[in-house]
Design an enzyme around this catalytic site. Structure first.
Site, PDB file in Angstrom:
ATOM      1  N   HIS A   1      46.342  42.345  35.761  1.00 58.69           N
ATOM      2  CA  HIS A   1      46.207  40.896  35.546  1.00 58.69           C
ATOM      3  C   HIS A   1      47.083  40.101  36.535  1.00 58.69           C
ATOM      4  O   HIS A   1      48.020  39.415  36.134  1.00 58.69           O
ATOM      5  CB  HIS A   1      46.564  40.538  34.089  1.00 58.69           C
ATOM      6  CG  HIS A   1      46.010  39.203  33.661  1.00 58.69           C
ATOM      7  ND1 HIS A   1      45.605  38.937  32.381  1.00 58.69           N
ATOM      8  CD2 HIS A   1      45.806  38.043  34.343  1.00 58.69           C
ATOM      9  CE1 HIS A   1      45.185  37.688  32.285  1.00 58.69           C
ATOM     10  NE2 HIS A   1      45.302  37.126  33.473  1.00 58.69           N
TER      11      HIS A   1
ATOM     12  N   ARG B   1      38.441  37.151  31.878  1.00 61.62           N
ATOM     13  CA  ARG B   1      39.205  37.633  30.731  1.00 61.62           C
ATOM     14  C   ARG B   1      38.542  38.928  30.297  1.00 61.62           C
ATOM     15  O   ARG B   1      37.292  39.058  30.360  1.00 61.62           O
ATOM     16  CB  ARG B   1      39.161  36.630  29.567  1.00 61.62           C
ATOM     17  CG  ARG B   1      40.090  35.453  29.722  1.00 61.62           C
ATOM     18  CD  ARG B   1      41.566  35.861  29.653  1.00 61.62           C
ATOM     19  NE  ARG B   1      42.481  34.732  29.734  1.00 61.62           N
ATOM     20  CZ  ARG B   1      43.062  34.303  30.862  1.00 61.62           C
ATOM     21  NH1 ARG B   1      42.815  34.909  32.011  1.00 61.62           N
ATOM     22  NH2 ARG B   1      43.897  33.289  30.834  1.00 61.62           N
TER      23      ARG B   1
ATOM     24  N   GLU C   1      45.670  44.040  26.638  1.00 60.16           N
ATOM     25  CA  GLU C   1      46.637  44.028  27.740  1.00 60.16           C
ATOM     26  C   GLU C   1      48.044  44.064  27.166  1.00 60.16           C
ATOM     27  O   GLU C   1      48.314  43.337  26.217  1.00 60.16           O
ATOM     28  CB  GLU C   1      46.466  42.770  28.586  1.00 60.16           C
ATOM     29  CG  GLU C   1      45.123  42.724  29.308  1.00 60.16           C
ATOM     30  CD  GLU C   1      44.955  41.483  30.187  1.00 60.16           C
ATOM     31  OE1 GLU C   1      45.938  40.740  30.386  1.00 60.16           O
ATOM     32  OE2 GLU C   1      43.838  41.261  30.662  1.00 60.16           O
TER      33      GLU C   1
HETATM   34  C1  DGY Z   1      45.251  32.245  34.107  1.00 59.80           C
HETATM   35  O1  DGY Z   1      45.783  31.335  34.743  1.00 59.80           O
HETATM   36  O2  DGY Z   1      44.449  32.029  33.190  1.00 59.80           O
HETATM   37  C2  DGY Z   1      45.638  33.631  34.475  1.00 59.80           C
HETATM   38  O3  DGY Z   1      44.688  34.554  34.093  1.00 59.80           O
HETATM   39  C3  DGY Z   1      46.971  33.959  33.875  1.00 59.80           C
HETATM   40  O4  DGY Z   1      46.809  34.124  32.499  1.00 59.80           O
END
Ligand code: DGY
Length: 338
Positions: A287, A239, A268
């Protein structure tokens, strides 16, 4: 029997939507844009469940506006959009989609590592823009991957899957995690580092895979980047906020590290003028860790199955706050189904 109402505030794969329709009354907002707070509150009126992804924050204000809400199912393994304390207070269960995206996300993490180290996006742009005149020994030279040391921060399922790939590249694997992972040590030869600093100082590639929590917010800041080798790369597929982006800018400006591969960001989508955008030694993706057709469909199906289980009185397989479910249904609901 009346079907429970479930709100889906954005587009999801058809197969998952059909499955949900079979057992639930679905309020579907088939849009790719982020729902506004008003749209969320409207859609949630009377809804007992929600299937969602992205930036939807399940916090006090949303929960207050949705008094009938009982369960929120994330189409994601991460659930940092859940305020678990608020959900506990409102007796709202949360679920996620672990497992189904492990290998796909590990593929992407490794692809990003390779792309950064071997300057793949830069080289591609170079050829396509017609700049390629001649083979010269220093043309697009990058960093070796094989035989190097990879430091995995967060040795969960995805961390192990990345380690399996690293093994194929003859890499030395070190890892840092809240708890030791005997399986990664025995099966993959990964070496545990209790000290993050030690891992940072010895790794050629530091791969961030830890969930975002209050403990991992800005886990990697100036001090940590300073400890990395000057020719090392940092790869973030966890993240955005696990890595302090201002510190990263300083590290890049100061030449403290070789560069970065990023799939996730503190904000984001990235604002148009973000300073990282102009960096040739930063490979940036939007992402897409779990973005394959099959995996995205499986994630949505898993999320829907969690909701269906909940409303058919079964314990959802991927509860992230099982206490809430236990409190609402206790053991008795489980036994009744057996
Ligand atoms: C997750 O599965 O956490 C991916 O990063 C999509 O948000």
């Amino acid at each position: 029997m009346t079907k429970p109402t479930v709100f889906v505030p954005h587009t999801i794969p058809d197969k998952a939507l059909h499955r949900l329709h079979a057992t639930c009354e679905v309020i579907y907002r088939d849009l790719r844009s982020e729902p506004t707070q008003t749209e969320l509150a409207d859609g949630l009126r009377g809804a007992k469940g929600m299937v969602c992804y992205g930036k939807i924050s399940v916090r006090e204000s949303l929960l207050e506006a949705a008094p009938q809400l009982e369960v929120v199912s994330n189409i994601a393994v991460g659930f940092d959009n859940f305020d678990l304390a608020a959900m506990q207070a409102h007796w709202v269960s949360g679920t996620n989609t672990p497992g189904v995206l492990t290998e796909t996300t590990a593929d992407l993490a490794f692809a990003l590592l390779m792309a950064a180290a071997r300057r793949i996006p830069e080289a591609d742009a170079y050829v396509k823009s017609g700049q390629w005149q001649k083979w010269v020994p220093d043309l697009m030279v990058g960093s070796d991957v094989y035989g190097k040391t990879i430091g995995i921060v967060g040795m969960g399922r995805i961390g192990e899957a990345v380690a399996r790939r690293a093994l194929g590249f003859g890499m030395t694997i070190v890892y840092h995690n809240r708890r030791r992972q005997p399986n990664a040590e025995l099966a993959l030869g990964a070496v545990y580092r209790a000290s993050l600093e030690e891992l940072l100082g010895e790794s050629d590639f530091v791969v961030l895979l830890t969930p975002l929590t209050k403990h991992t917010f800005h886990l990697i800041g100036e001090d940590e980047l300073c400890r990395m080798k000057r020719n090392a790369w940092i790869i973030n597929v966890a993240r955005g906020a696990v890595l302090d982006e201002s510190a990263l800018m300083k590290a890049l400006d100061g030449g403290w590290i070789a560069g970065a591969g990023l799939d996730v960001y503190e904000e984001e989508p990235l604002p148009a003028n973000h300073p990282l955008l102009s960096r040739p030694n930063v490979v940036m993706l939007p992402h897409i860790g779990s973005a394959t057709v099959a995996t995205r469909e499986n994630m949505a199906l898993t999320a829907v199955d969690n909701i269906i289980a909940y409303f058919s009185g079964r314990r959802p397989p991927n509860l992230v706050n099982p206490d809430v479910w236990e409190r609402r249904f206790g053991q008795s609901a489980e036994r009744m189904k057996e």
